[in-house]
Design a protein around this motif. Structure first.
Motif, PDB file in Angstrom:
ATOM      1  N   GLU A   1       0.534   7.094  21.385  1.00 32.63           N
ATOM      2  CA  GLU A   1      -0.139   6.026  20.648  1.00 32.63           C
ATOM      3  C   GLU A   1      -0.292   6.394  19.184  1.00 32.63           C
ATOM      4  O   GLU A   1      -0.349   7.559  18.815  1.00 32.63           O
ATOM      5  CB  GLU A   1      -1.521   5.785  21.254  1.00 32.63           C
ATOM      6  CG  GLU A   1      -1.464   5.270  22.675  1.00 32.63           C
ATOM      7  CD  GLU A   1      -2.853   5.058  23.262  1.00 32.63           C
ATOM      8  OE1 GLU A   1      -3.835   5.100  22.505  1.00 32.63           O
ATOM      9  OE2 GLU A   1      -2.937   4.857  24.467  1.00 32.63           O
ATOM     10  N   GLY A   2      -0.381   5.358  18.351  1.00 30.59           N
ATOM     11  CA  GLY A   2      -0.624   5.572  16.927  1.00 30.59           C
ATOM     12  C   GLY A   2       0.660   5.596  16.114  1.00 30.59           C
ATOM     13  O   GLY A   2       1.759   5.426  16.619  1.00 30.59           O
ATOM     14  N   ASP A   3       0.486   5.803  14.820  1.00 25.56           N
ATOM     15  CA  ASP A   3       1.610   5.863  13.889  1.00 25.56           C
ATOM     16  C   ASP A   3       2.355   7.180  14.050  1.00 25.56           C
ATOM     17  O   ASP A   3       1.734   8.227  14.191  1.00 25.56           O
ATOM     18  CB  ASP A   3       1.125   5.740  12.435  1.00 25.56           C
ATOM     19  CG  ASP A   3       0.454   4.398  12.158  1.00 25.56           C
ATOM     20  OD1 ASP A   3       0.826   3.415  12.821  1.00 25.56           O
ATOM     21  OD2 ASP A   3      -0.438   4.350  11.287  1.00 25.56           O
ATOM     22  N   GLY A   4       3.677   7.114  13.989  1.00 25.24           N
ATOM     23  CA  GLY A   4       4.489   8.323  14.097  1.00 25.24           C
ATOM     24  C   GLY A   4       4.659   8.990  12.738  1.00 25.24           C
ATOM     25  O   GLY A   4       4.890   8.328  11.739  1.00 25.24           O
ATOM     26  N   PHE A   5       4.504  10.283  12.705  1.00 28.09           N
ATOM     27  CA  PHE A   5       4.720  11.067  11.488  1.00 28.09           C
ATOM     28  C   PHE A   5       5.639  12.225  11.814  1.00 28.09           C
ATOM     29  O   PHE A   5       5.613  12.758  12.913  1.00 28.09           O
ATOM     30  CB  PHE A   5       3.394  11.638  10.945  1.00 28.09           C
ATOM     31  CG  PHE A   5       2.514  10.610  10.309  1.00 28.09           C
ATOM     32  CD1 PHE A   5       2.594  10.374   8.946  1.00 28.09           C
ATOM     33  CD2 PHE A   5       1.627   9.871  11.058  1.00 28.09           C
ATOM     34  CE1 PHE A   5       1.792   9.420   8.341  1.00 28.09           C
ATOM     35  CE2 PHE A   5       0.819   8.916  10.473  1.00 28.09           C
ATOM     36  CZ  PHE A   5       0.902   8.685   9.109  1.00 28.09           C
TER      37      PHE A   5
ATOM     38  N   PRO B   1       0.828  -1.207   0.000  1.00 25.65           N
ATOM     39  CA  PRO B   1       0.000   0.000   0.000  1.00 25.65           C
ATOM     40  C   PRO B   1       0.867   1.263   0.000  1.00 25.65           C
ATOM     41  O   PRO B   1       2.000   1.251   0.475  1.00 25.65           O
ATOM     42  CB  PRO B   1      -0.788  -0.109   1.312  1.00 25.65           C
ATOM     43  CG  PRO B   1       0.001  -1.022   2.171  1.00 25.65           C
ATOM     44  CD  PRO B   1       0.744  -1.947   1.236  1.00 25.65           C
ATOM     45  N   GLU B   2       0.336   2.317  -0.564  1.00 28.94           N
ATOM     46  CA  GLU B   2       1.029   3.607  -0.612  1.00 28.94           C
ATOM     47  C   GLU B   2       1.256   4.103   0.814  1.00 28.94           C
ATOM     48  O   GLU B   2       0.383   3.987   1.668  1.00 28.94           O
ATOM     49  CB  GLU B   2       0.164   4.611  -1.381  1.00 28.94           C
ATOM     50  CG  GLU B   2       0.786   5.958  -1.583  1.00 28.94           C
ATOM     51  CD  GLU B   2       1.901   5.963  -2.613  1.00 28.94           C
ATOM     52  OE1 GLU B   2       2.768   6.847  -2.526  1.00 28.94           O
ATOM     53  OE2 GLU B   2       1.920   5.082  -3.485  1.00 28.94           O
ATOM     54  N   LEU B   3       2.450   4.600   1.083  1.00 26.66           N
ATOM     55  CA  LEU B   3       2.727   5.146   2.404  1.00 26.66           C
ATOM     56  C   LEU B   3       1.929   6.438   2.588  1.00 26.66           C
ATOM     57  O   LEU B   3       1.899   7.273   1.693  1.00 26.66           O
ATOM     58  CB  LEU B   3       4.216   5.453   2.564  1.00 26.66           C
ATOM     59  CG  LEU B   3       5.139   4.252   2.647  1.00 26.66           C
ATOM     60  CD1 LEU B   3       6.586   4.702   2.698  1.00 26.66           C
ATOM     61  CD2 LEU B   3       4.816   3.421   3.864  1.00 26.66           C
ATOM     62  N   PRO B   4       1.279   6.602   3.727  1.00 30.51           N
ATOM     63  CA  PRO B   4       0.495   7.821   3.938  1.00 30.51           C
ATOM     64  C   PRO B   4       1.416   9.032   4.073  1.00 30.51           C
ATOM     65  O   PRO B   4       2.324   9.048   4.903  1.00 30.51           O
ATOM     66  CB  PRO B   4      -0.250   7.548   5.247  1.00 30.51           C
ATOM     67  CG  PRO B   4       0.562   6.513   5.943  1.00 30.51           C
ATOM     68  CD  PRO B   4       1.256   5.717   4.865  1.00 30.51           C
ATOM     69  N   SER B   5       1.215   9.988   3.210  1.00 32.83           N
ATOM     70  CA  SER B   5       2.008  11.207   3.272  1.00 32.83           C
ATOM     71  C   SER B   5       1.176  12.349   2.707  1.00 32.83           C
ATOM     72  O   SER B   5       0.166  12.127   2.055  1.00 32.83           O
ATOM     73  CB  SER B   5       3.318  11.051   2.490  1.00 32.83           C
ATOM     74  OG  SER B   5       3.043  10.743   1.138  1.00 32.83           O
TER      75      SER B   5
END
Length: 193
Positions: free
Chosen positions: A173-177, A133-137
């Motif tokens: 918590e959650g994905d790091g951006f 899947p495409e990386l979220p950015s």
């Protein structure tokens, strides 16, 4: 053909950064033989083959096919990527990194080097698995006009808005951006004040 090839080795940069090789590389945006490239550039086939061979050795060009022409096997080559980025680390930092305040162009330059490196690494990693899947950015660019007497107010408002986002979404918590914001004068309006 991949979208991006991030050049991190000096040998790759030295191989690519020769004017004639760049012209050869441009011709290889589409699959072509050395004979075809030589005809387009009005060069000898041997000279083009020499440059293509160096580009292949460093992963900048790939042989994509082979065909038999007049009893000889002829390679068909294509550029490995649509874009080539040179890593700032090719030269490396000269001297110590200076402590700069976040409103300085030096700080912005350091930030952009970090973003370039991160994006190239993510792009390289995302390109590996087929069907991943495409990386979220998110990339956003725009122009804001600020009168000189309101620049400080604008910068304070921007900083506050970002701090609010960091506070709201800064939990464990959650994905790091990573979030990097660049604000600099538009070069096309240098004389606008």
């Amino acid at each position: 053909m991949q979208d991006l090839l991030y050049l991190e080795r000096v040998e790759q940069a030295e191989t690519l950064l020769k004017p004639h090789r760049i012209e050869v590389l441009r011709q290889l945006a589409e699959p072509r033989s050395c004979t075809e490239v030589a005809a387009r550039l009005d060069q000898t086939q041997q000279r083009v083959y020499y440059h293509v061979k160096r580009l292949v050795e460093h992963g900048i060009v790939t042989q994509v096919a082979e065909r038999r022409v007049r009893g000889i096997n002829e390679g068909v080559y294509q550029a490995t990527a649509r874009a080539y980025w040179l890593s700032p680390r090719l030269v490396g930092r000269i001297g110590q990194r200076q402590h700069r305040d976040e409103a300085s162009l030096g700080y912005l330059l350091d930030l952009m080097e970090e973003v370039q490196s991160d994006v190239a690494a993510l792009h390289s990693r995302a390109a590996q698995p087929v069907g991943a899947p495409e990386l979220p950015s998110l990339g956003v660019s725009g122009e804001i006009r600020v009168r000189p007497d309101r620049r400080a107010e604008f910068m304070a408002d921007l900083k506050t808005a970002l701090q609010d986002l960091f506070t709201k979404y800064g939990g464990a918590e959650g994905d790091g951006f990573k979030l990097a914001v660049a604000c600099y004068p538009d070069r096309t309006h240098d004389n606008a004040g």
